[in-house]
Design an enzyme around this catalytic site. Sequence first.
Site, PDB file in Angstrom:
ATOM      1  CG  HIS A  22      -1.774   1.211   1.339  1.00 37.76           C
ATOM      2  ND1 HIS A  22      -3.049   1.287   0.829  1.00 37.76           N
ATOM      3  CD2 HIS A  22      -1.527   2.433   1.906  1.00 37.76           C
ATOM      4  CE1 HIS A  22      -3.546   2.488   1.067  1.00 37.76           C
ATOM      5  NE2 HIS A  22      -2.647   3.200   1.725  1.00 37.76           N
ATOM      6  CD  GLU A  23       1.818   3.621   3.664  1.00 35.90           C
ATOM      7  OE1 GLU A  23       2.177   4.696   3.151  1.00 35.90           O
ATOM      8  OE2 GLU A  23       0.729   3.494   4.256  1.00 35.90           O
ATOM      9  CG  HIS A  26       0.670   6.255  -0.867  1.00 35.96           C
ATOM     10  ND1 HIS A  26      -0.418   6.821  -1.485  1.00 35.96           N
ATOM     11  CD2 HIS A  26       0.201   5.615   0.237  1.00 35.96           C
ATOM     12  CE1 HIS A  26      -1.510   6.522  -0.796  1.00 35.96           C
ATOM     13  NE2 HIS A  26      -1.158   5.798   0.242  1.00 35.96           N
ATOM     14  CG  ASP A 204     -41.265 -29.563 -15.547  1.00 37.89           C
ATOM     15  OD1 ASP A 204     -40.098 -29.882 -15.251  1.00 37.89           O
ATOM     16  OD2 ASP A 204     -42.277 -30.150 -15.116  1.00 37.89           O
TER      17      ASP A 204
END
Length: 403
Positions: A22-23, A26, A204
């Site tokens: 995640h970091e 960035h 059916d």
Amino acid sequence: MAAYLLGVFLFALGIAVTIALHEAGHMFTARAFGMRVRRYFIGFGPTVWSVRRGHTQYGIAALPFGGFCDIAGMTAQDPVTHDEAPHAMVNKPWWQRVIVLSGGVAMNLIVGFLILYGVAVTSGIPNPYADTTPTVGQVACVSDQVDAETLADCTGTGPAGEAGIEVGDRILAIDGEELSDFYALRDAVLERPGDTLTLTVERDGATSEVDVTVASVTRLNAQGQEIQAGAIGVTNAPIVDAVKQFGPVEAVGATATFTGQLLDATVEGLLSFPAKIPGVVASIFGAERDVEGPMSVVGASRVGGELVERSLWDMFWMMLASLNFFLALFNLVPLPPLDGGHIAVVLYEKVRDFFRRLRGLGPGGPANYEKLMPVTYAMAAVLLTVGMIVIVADVVNPVRLFG
């Protein structure tokens, strides 16, 4: 026990890698736009290890509950040196700032997708194309609930059977409202004891409408208390190809579709998150823990241990993918100090300057983050408090998938 501890370790490692990526999202996007990254750290608090490469200090901190990427000049209140000024984030175009602030979210979405793709081509994922229309697998009588695992004895065919419902019937709608799956049917029936429902039934290839009077039965809620609920006496037939392994090419579309379904479920989970906190608090003092309630790093790692102990590696990886999606969407909440809060500020500046131009005025300059500090501190306090509550619950009364 060894397999359980291995699973706990591996899932905790997976969480750490998720945070690191995640970091990194960035950091990579910041560097792509020529911004100066001062520090890239996993964890908070005292530094355990660090090394400097170029302008960036990489490190690991003592408290592994997050991480950060320190970009020079993230706000106008962040002092920058003369050397950093040309590379300061606040001096870059607004769209570049938004991309950088969204970099972590994008990374988690990509990681979650890749994990699911790997599962899809190796062992199989819940088939997003499977027909989940409620299909009757059994027609039975209805009775009161005796305990968590037992229903009282009963006889007869139950309300559905008495109304003419047969095994193999597909229940398309209730009172004209289409049903997506058996859970939607179950929930609708549970909430209407004593009512008469009009079911649209396909048999059916032909459809007809059948009126079923819902029986009122006693059920036990999560707290073990007796409540009145509805029942009609049908069970769902097994879904054909409920879990399916895909080839490398077809897995791309299937994974994308399944990812969309998981993201929808994650949004619903985020919206219901505040309402589940009282239940977590109650579980600390002995109440039953909701298996669908929030978990901390501790709780998630323990569940990971349970899955590895039973060799349920596909569920292990799908839970890690879900964690990535949760982290991505949670960070989009438009409140500081989350990424979404910073994005909201940049978009506010852009909208504000648009209206200033209409009035013949120049840009208003970067927003003053000092005015947002009370909101930032309040949000940080709430996150810390909730985090500690969930951690305590995960220690004294953890979520257990297998009893």
